[in-house]
Design an enzyme around this catalytic site. Structure first.
Site, PDB file in Angstrom:
ATOM      1  N   GLU A   1      39.358  -5.052  -2.776  1.00 35.03           N
ATOM      2  CA  GLU A   1      39.270  -6.485  -2.493  1.00 35.03           C
ATOM      3  C   GLU A   1      38.144  -7.090  -3.319  1.00 35.03           C
ATOM      4  O   GLU A   1      36.962  -6.947  -2.981  1.00 35.03           O
ATOM      5  CB  GLU A   1      39.006  -6.678  -0.995  1.00 35.03           C
ATOM      6  CG  GLU A   1      39.036  -8.134  -0.578  1.00 35.03           C
ATOM      7  CD  GLU A   1      38.877  -8.325   0.926  1.00 35.03           C
ATOM      8  OE1 GLU A   1      39.093  -7.359   1.686  1.00 35.03           O
ATOM      9  OE2 GLU A   1      38.502  -9.431   1.330  1.00 35.03           O
TER      10      GLU A   1
ATOM     11  N   LYS B   1      43.228   3.836  19.988  1.00 30.16           N
ATOM     12  CA  LYS B   1      43.910   3.178  18.859  1.00 30.16           C
ATOM     13  C   LYS B   1      44.643   1.894  19.223  1.00 30.16           C
ATOM     14  O   LYS B   1      45.393   1.378  18.414  1.00 30.16           O
ATOM     15  CB  LYS B   1      44.875   4.151  18.177  1.00 30.16           C
ATOM     16  CG  LYS B   1      44.162   5.345  17.538  1.00 30.16           C
ATOM     17  CD  LYS B   1      45.090   6.205  16.737  1.00 30.16           C
ATOM     18  CE  LYS B   1      44.337   7.434  16.226  1.00 30.16           C
ATOM     19  NZ  LYS B   1      45.239   8.447  15.689  1.00 30.16           N
TER      20      LYS B   1
ATOM     21  N   ASP C   1      39.045   8.345  10.876  1.00 31.12           N
ATOM     22  CA  ASP C   1      40.443   8.133  11.236  1.00 31.12           C
ATOM     23  C   ASP C   1      40.775   6.655  11.071  1.00 31.12           C
ATOM     24  O   ASP C   1      40.351   5.819  11.867  1.00 31.12           O
ATOM     25  CB  ASP C   1      40.670   8.581  12.690  1.00 31.12           C
ATOM     26  CG  ASP C   1      42.146   8.542  13.074  1.00 31.12           C
ATOM     27  OD1 ASP C   1      42.927   7.805  12.434  1.00 31.12           O
ATOM     28  OD2 ASP C   1      42.518   9.261  14.016  1.00 31.12           O
TER      29      ASP C   1
ATOM     30  N   HIS D   1      36.853 -16.404  -3.585  1.00 29.58           N
ATOM     31  CA  HIS D   1      38.234 -15.920  -3.569  1.00 29.58           C
ATOM     32  C   HIS D   1      38.991 -16.346  -4.816  1.00 29.58           C
ATOM     33  O   HIS D   1      39.945 -15.692  -5.231  1.00 29.58           O
ATOM     34  CB  HIS D   1      38.950 -16.405  -2.308  1.00 29.58           C
ATOM     35  CG  HIS D   1      38.648 -15.558  -1.123  1.00 29.58           C
ATOM     36  ND1 HIS D   1      39.563 -14.758  -0.530  1.00 29.58           N
ATOM     37  CD2 HIS D   1      37.479 -15.343  -0.460  1.00 29.58           C
ATOM     38  CE1 HIS D   1      38.997 -14.106   0.471  1.00 29.58           C
ATOM     39  NE2 HIS D   1      37.736 -14.451   0.546  1.00 29.58           N
TER      40      HIS D   1
END
Lengths: 376, 376, 376, 376
Positions: free
Chosen positions: A64, A201, A276, A369
């Site tokens: 990004e 999760k 994870d 951006h």
């Protein structure tokens, strides 16, 4: 496809076929005053035995454009304001088993019984000769929730420097199938290892408020007016107006979290260090604040359930080890340090992204951006 | 650290220093009946122009022992039951700008005005000679939310085969700074490009219910009793009891999502294919169901905001392209196909993990974690 | 306006000008097996010392045609199925004071300190010679929540047969202004008696899940197939399909509660018995379940925060006393009985209204509203 | 028990046995600038055709010592600051029917079909010769929600000066059983008049954010510093610190609403005027704000789903009519006026209670509860 040696990965997944590689940026230093913690036995209360300052470079796996520079800018503003201070408030990981009965009466009886079994269960987990039991997963609390004909039983553990999902799965299974089966005053219709109150999760209010799935960490910094003006190119007033709008916008849309973009920083650190990635969502639950104080603006972020490890799982892969080592977070005894660094890095990005958004019309956010949007 | 050529990554991030690599498993085939969709102009309604069946292998970047095998087992149970069917219900991505006034009266006046400007704004975005405007980001709806002295303006776009955050940032900035600034009947105290109703990377009820940040997709399968018994080693009754417990456990803990472990599958597919891993949390918002029907059990998962791309960003990196190609999802015109494959893969894992949990005491779930817990 | 003697009301409100009267229906009997409870000292754990069955008529202050008949029908179906069983799981009322500091470090220090003060605070509340302290409000737990520069302190009390908001306000104020002010290791910038974590009259997940604002009560009944067919004119299959749709509809809309219409019954009982009608919303938070069991359908409702009293406040007014007396719930020692009756009455209406909705096209629900819509 | 003539109540409820009476205080005047609104055909958009100021006395049915005086104090502070301004933003009431199929494919097909039927359904409701149809309940929008094998259909109506639950029940039943049954392209397994997305008497995020169950109303006032000091005995700084603590406390506990005690004022007005008290919870969903502006503090409250009527139901009872008349809110054409007065009264209490809480240690809040705690 690029050729790559798969040897280091053969134990990581079945059906291994190749790899995926993500570029890593390194930025810093972040100036952080960290707490040093240990767990007190047998209740697992966190004790802060000291505090120390350090300068840390962080690895950000990302594609990004603008992310690295923005996080760096936030760390500069903090450094010029005396640096970050971080605190670990809680450390638990929960497996919530569920016992289904034919009616509420039995479920309530079962709940009253199991709530008093904590000391016995602790002893049993330490002494039982059952295959697969983990001594690293220590049972700290039992909580029950009776609704309809079922009783959910929330086993809260500490698991050392691992996240510990496998450990607590094995210990909870043994508790349910051996200890409970032998002693329960009422026989359940079904026993499930997990009945969805465990917070694994999937984001939930319970774990947003009280933690219980990973480390509950806060990072804070009191930004000086001068740093806000020179480094962040905005003002306390502009930041407070943005906070007003952003907080009420979050509430209006039923947002779980009051924050800007914590998942961005957390995902970048998770990929780099072999965490994870399925836990990026839950680990990014965040509660940010900004309050005008003498001489500047106190800003903070609370991450109630940051699920990080410095041993086990993906952290054992070659890249992960090296990136953890960069932060002096490799191996045993490092997990609280690592959790605090993640929180400080997350706050760095919050500060900088908020500042960009706070400028007139959010001009600086737009420019970042537009000019650095990255790969197109 | 392993040496690796950084050339392919130089444009991906500032401060590039190295990489992180994650092992990738390939499993399948998933048998899927997919819809073929196009957007109707100018409102952006999804039109299903046909349906077709395909067999697809999916790449899973992960270090979680048992994940690949489990997902594979779910796909087998589905295949023996006639396969998955997938549907795309909505496609939008939202930027929620905020306009702050001195009081509600002005905010309400502003809201009434801007709600009627959609056709003009669409024309302006198409015709204006403003640097940075994207023609790929098409404005579809404007919605306002007035609370206190502020008016949030939710611009909903479609963005083709990209996620499109940069595009919609540029177009929304132009709308705010040029179009609105020129025509507004009341002058705001502040304008912010985003006021936190936009749903970017933070989970919220708004986007869970109605979508608006990515693709709203459902995958379903009617599992046959025979496949449940032979492949999944459980029964309809056991699965329904688990669903009962799991649904009420989710509600009890204030879980955002009724599901088992969607983030696991989605994270694995996101890393492999270069998606934005910061969006794993929001993309994993999920609403699963299970209903007894003639001959078996209808199971489904609804992903209201699956933020996937087949062009742009991390999808342009070498590994990502090759893994997308494996699924015939590389490049333009493939995003709806890809979204449906992700949903089917997610449902595969839901089916298998639920089945393992549904067995007596969740024995099969325990065994999978005990024997295949992966790297320790 | 009708003339009415205002004498009984002169102490109830300032600016007393008249009254409002609501018609009251009486229906029953409800057949209920109730638990008998007492609080254990000093922790306030509920102990069930016995169970007994009773037949109870309930007063419903309402103007909604069909409500009384519908609730009656539900009670008949339950009576023909062996009656209701009710359980009180928890009893607490919370005042959440807030201490604001200049930064998180002080807030965390304060939290660690106050969490260990519970025994001292209990002693102090019992022994201190401070005007206004209530001996009926007994402090049971202290919980802290640190976020940003503030520490919320949740004081959980029991308050006997009163709701007790005034008592706990006085005791908490004394704790904050005298006990804490004298002993705190760090001085706060501000102290607020309530910082909005206390759950008073606004619905929140915390109190939905864990209770802490009133009685946590469950009522259940296992409806026999025969009663479902003859009294309720529907079937187990139809009720389960409705439950499926209703549960997922609730989740889809972000509903706080999985239930049908608990507020209807609770409002009717609250007005009749002089409860605080501002607490109808929080007291109606509800979590209902339905599970097929041998020979019928187990149905239940969990009211996590039912805020009822049998002494004090509006219960002292003439009408309220007489309606409480009808249920043998007037005065001291009756509050657990009353809470269980409210839960059983609420479940009665849930059963009947669900049954009406479950029929083909919800024909029976429609008819009830068409024919008995009440005052038009 | 006090003797009372039951004649006026015989049509209000079955099993009529007596009454319950609640004392009513009258306070004011509230100085309010109200909007005048009408609905535009056929879409039901609210048009503000003018604004006018008025002084209004409000009736408060309550037994809570201090409530009347506190609300009065808030109204004085507002009056000295130029008074309240109120706005109605939306007016809808929703019945969400549900259609259950054997799988998602049929549910999606059904959704695509019914979404295009709005004009036909409007015509049909106007022209059909079906018993029980209401011409007052006008269908304004249809929205669908597909999840699993079901399609929820949200019918949004306007219902004039009534709340209209009976009207919309009848019209929706007719749409489902006649119009849909005749034309649907796929036959459902079950049709339910309501599948729990309708927002009736249970709080949900959907209706908190977007309204759709009653009137969406905002009341605001810009409190002058002088009035804050003299009337409220506090300061802008103290109020802002309280707002900071209270907003974050609400978020931390998962509170649905950011406000202080809206249910208190709303319950008091609902009982006095014969509104449906089962709707106190949903009508009290509230989003309050406070922002420092030139010369003072802008405060506001947004009630997204205020369910009020000036005709029908309990409003026809003798007491209710007289209390509505006091506010010039009796009968047809008055419902928007009444909704705005309720919002202003609610904000009055918010202002005063917040001010009491904001003082050092919340001394003034404590004193009010100590001295005027009411009936004990």
């Amino acid at each position: 496809m690029i050729e790559q040696d798969l040897d280091p990965y053969v134990k990581a997944t079945e059906a291994l076929t190749g790899v995926a590689s993500v570029p890593v940026a390194v930025v810093g230093p972040l100036e952080i005053e960290l707490g040093e913690y240990e767990l007190q036995e047998p209740d697992g209360t966190l004790f802060e035995r000291g505090r120390a300052s350090d300068s840390v470079y962080v690895p950000l796996a990302n594609t990004e454009g603008g992310l690295s520079i923005s996080l760096y800018r936030g760390s500069r503003a903090a450094a010029e304001s005396g640096g970050f201070r971080t605190h670990v408030l809680r450390d638990r990981v929960t497996r919530a088993s569920a016992f289904l009965f034919e009616g509420t009466a039995d479920a309530a009886t079962f709940a009253r019984w199991i709530e008093t079994r904590l000391p016995d269960m602790r002893d049993w987990l330490t002494g039982a000769n059952v295959e697969g039991l983990s001594r690293h997963a220590k049972l700290r609390e039992i909580e029950t929730h009776v609704v309809g004909p079922m009783c959910h039983v929330l086993y809260a553990y500490t698991t050392g420097d691992a996240v510990g999902m496998n450990m607590i799965t094995r210990n909870s299974y043994a508790l349910n199938q051996v200890f409970v089966a032998e002693h329960t005053p009422v026989k359940p219709r079904r026993i499930y290892l997990e009945g969805n109150m465990g917070g694994d999760k999937k984001i939930s209010h319970r774990y947003f408020e009280a933690g219980g799935h990973g480390k509950t960490v806060i990072a804070e910094c009191t930004l000086k007016e001068d740093a806000i003006r020179r480094v962040l190119r905005t003002s306390v007033d502009e930041l407070l107006d943005l906070t007003f709008v952003g907080t009420h916008g979050a509430v209006a849309s039923g947002m779980q979290s009051i924050a800007f973009t914590p998942a961005t920083a957390i995902a970048a650190l998770f990929i780099a260090t072999g965490q994870d990635v399925g836990m990026v969502g839950t680990s990014s639950m965040a509660h940010g604040t900004a309050l005008r104080v003498e001489g500047g603006l106190n800003v903070s972020i609370r991450l109630p359930g940051l699920e990080v490890a410095t041993i086990g799982g993906g952290t054992t892969l070659p890249y992960a080890r090296s990136w953890l080592r960069l932060m002096d977070c490799e191996g045993p005894g490092k997990v609280y340090r690592f959790a605090q660094i993640v929180a400080a890095a997350t706050l760095s990005l919050e500060i900088s992204a908020s500042a960009a958004m706070a400028t007139a019309g959010s001009e600086n956010f737009y420019k970042a951006h537009f000019e650095r949007g990255g790969l197109r």
